[in-house]
Design a protein around this motif. Sequence first.
Motif, short mmCIF file in Angstrom:
data_model
loop_
_atom_site.label_atom_id
_atom_site.label_comp_id
_atom_site.label_asym_id
_atom_site.label_seq_id
_atom_site.Cartn_x
_atom_site.Cartn_y
_atom_site.Cartn_z
N LEU A 187 -1.51 -5.62 9.24
CA LEU A 187 -0.21 -5.99 9.80
C LEU A 187 0.51 -4.74 10.27
O LEU A 187 0.08 -3.61 10.00
N VAL A 188 1.65 -4.94 10.92
CA VAL A 188 2.54 -3.84 11.29
C VAL A 188 3.79 -3.94 10.43
O VAL A 188 4.39 -5.00 10.30
N GLY A 189 4.15 -2.81 9.81
CA GLY A 189 5.30 -2.79 8.92
C GLY A 189 6.59 -3.15 9.65
O GLY A 189 6.81 -2.74 10.79
N ARG A 190 7.43 -3.90 8.99
CA ARG A 190 8.67 -4.38 9.61
C ARG A 190 9.66 -3.26 9.87
O ARG A 190 10.39 -3.29 10.86
N THR A 191 9.69 -2.27 9.02
CA THR A 191 10.63 -1.15 9.21
C THR A 191 9.93 0.11 9.69
O THR A 191 10.53 0.93 10.38
N SER A 192 8.65 0.28 9.33
CA SER A 192 7.93 1.51 9.70
C SER A 192 7.27 1.42 11.07
O SER A 192 6.96 2.45 11.68
N ASN A 193 7.02 0.20 11.55
CA ASN A 193 6.26 -0.02 12.79
C ASN A 193 4.88 0.63 12.75
O ASN A 193 4.33 1.02 13.78
N THR A 194 4.32 0.73 11.55
CA THR A 194 3.02 1.33 11.34
C THR A 194 2.06 0.30 10.74
O THR A 194 2.45 -0.48 9.87
N SER A 195 0.83 0.32 11.21
CA SER A 195 -0.15 -0.64 10.70
C SER A 195 -0.50 -0.36 9.24
O SER A 195 -0.57 0.80 8.82
N PHE A 196 -0.73 -1.43 8.49
CA PHE A 196 -1.15 -1.29 7.10
C PHE A 196 -1.93 -2.52 6.67
O PHE A 196 -1.87 -3.58 7.32
N VAL A 197 -2.67 -2.38 5.58
CA VAL A 197 -3.37 -3.50 4.95
C VAL A 197 -2.72 -3.74 3.59
O VAL A 197 -2.66 -2.83 2.76
N PRO A 198 -2.20 -4.94 3.32
CA PRO A 198 -1.58 -5.24 2.03
C PRO A 198 -2.63 -5.62 0.98
O PRO A 198 -3.45 -6.51 1.19
N VAL B 291 1.92 -16.00 -3.81
CA VAL B 291 2.73 -16.96 -4.56
C VAL B 291 1.86 -18.07 -5.15
O VAL B 291 2.10 -18.55 -6.26
N SER B 292 0.82 -18.45 -4.44
CA SER B 292 -0.01 -19.58 -4.86
C SER B 292 -1.31 -19.15 -5.56
O SER B 292 -2.10 -20.00 -5.97
N LYS B 293 -1.52 -17.84 -5.70
CA LYS B 293 -2.76 -17.36 -6.30
C LYS B 293 -2.47 -16.24 -7.31
O LYS B 293 -1.47 -15.55 -7.20
N THR B 294 -3.38 -16.10 -8.26
CA THR B 294 -3.22 -15.03 -9.26
C THR B 294 -4.26 -13.93 -9.08
O THR B 294 -4.28 -12.97 -9.83
N ASP B 295 -5.13 -14.08 -8.07
CA ASP B 295 -6.18 -13.09 -7.84
C ASP B 295 -5.64 -11.85 -7.14
O ASP B 295 -4.56 -11.86 -6.54
N PHE B 296 -6.42 -10.79 -7.20
CA PHE B 296 -6.18 -9.60 -6.39
C PHE B 296 -6.60 -9.93 -4.97
O PHE B 296 -7.74 -10.32 -4.72
N LEU B 297 -5.68 -9.78 -4.02
CA LEU B 297 -5.91 -10.24 -2.65
C LEU B 297 -5.96 -9.07 -1.66
O LEU B 297 -5.15 -8.13 -1.76
N VAL B 298 -6.88 -9.16 -0.73
CA VAL B 298 -6.98 -8.18 0.36
C VAL B 298 -6.52 -8.88 1.63
O VAL B 298 -7.18 -9.79 2.13
N GLY B 299 -5.37 -8.47 2.14
CA GLY B 299 -4.79 -9.13 3.31
C GLY B 299 -5.31 -8.58 4.62
O GLY B 299 -6.04 -7.59 4.66
N GLN B 300 -4.91 -9.23 5.72
CA GLN B 300 -5.26 -8.75 7.05
C GLN B 300 -4.26 -7.70 7.52
O GLN B 300 -3.10 -7.69 7.12
N ARG C 145 6.19 -13.10 5.09
CA ARG C 145 4.96 -12.32 5.29
C ARG C 145 3.79 -13.05 4.64
O ARG C 145 3.88 -13.56 3.53
N PRO C 146 2.64 -13.11 5.35
CA PRO C 146 1.51 -13.89 4.85
C PRO C 146 0.98 -13.42 3.50
O PRO C 146 0.54 -14.22 2.68
N TYR C 147 1.02 -12.11 3.25
CA TYR C 147 0.51 -11.62 1.97
C TYR C 147 1.39 -12.07 0.81
O TYR C 147 0.90 -12.30 -0.30
N PHE C 148 2.70 -12.22 1.05
CA PHE C 148 3.58 -12.73 0.00
C PHE C 148 3.32 -14.22 -0.23
O PHE C 148 3.21 -14.68 -1.37
#
Length: 257
Positions: free
Chosen positions: A138-149, A127-136, A120-123
């Motif tokens: 996505l659709v959950g792998r098990t929930s099939n529901t959109s979310f922002v990580p 891994v390479s950053k220590t900042d608080f990150l706002v991701g794009q 997953r892109p947010y993971f």
Amino acid sequence: MRVLVLVLLLFVPTQSFAAGSENRYMSSASETDKAISEVRQSARTNLLAAERVLFAAKKAIDEASIILSAIDNKELIHRELKRIATSVPGARAIIVIGPDGRLLHDSFRYPAIELDLSDRPYFRDAVSKTDFLVGQQLVGRTSNTSFVPLTKRYGDNTIVAVTAPFSLVDLQTECGECWSLIIQKSGGLVTVFPPEADVSSSLVNATSKSKAKTGTQVMRYAGSVIAVGWRQSADFPIVSVAVRGMPDSASVDADVN
């Protein structure tokens, strides 16, 4: 006398047309000014909505890191994460991912299911950053529901607030020709409302690449004229963008088709 009356009759329609044209021009200019003022305010409101969630999520993730460092019991960690998640508007869960990308803890269910999130892109970003990150979005792998990580790495673990996309934007439900967007300062689209809005990279770049921290611009886009307002967050790597439809007669500053 007849000649004078005829001359007057010839001039009356011309004067009426000129007055009508001027009134229409003034009306168009007034609508443009109003739309620009509204889109500027919408961008501000949109940013306040997003920052409300982001401040709460960052605090919750920081608190979760303390829990992880202090407690070894998995069930107790689950309960604490569940409690913390309720403090974040729109958060569906707080999850903890191990250094290999495996799901360790999940505030939504106990025990956490076996799940590999290493791709997953947010993971990968965390891994390479220590900042608080706002991701794009996505659709959950098990929930099939959109979310922002919303993500931050602590030591070997990555902590993620799984957040409903539309908690981050001002829905502007009273306006049929309005969009609300949150984009990354790097140019990625985080989320948009309404979800069916056709957001091109050219529109995103026009605002994310701007050197101005706040601004408005009238653009021609997808065959229409739109007013675009944006505000960069001083605390998070995001830009709030609001879009509002304009009269076709509005003066255009840029073409982003």
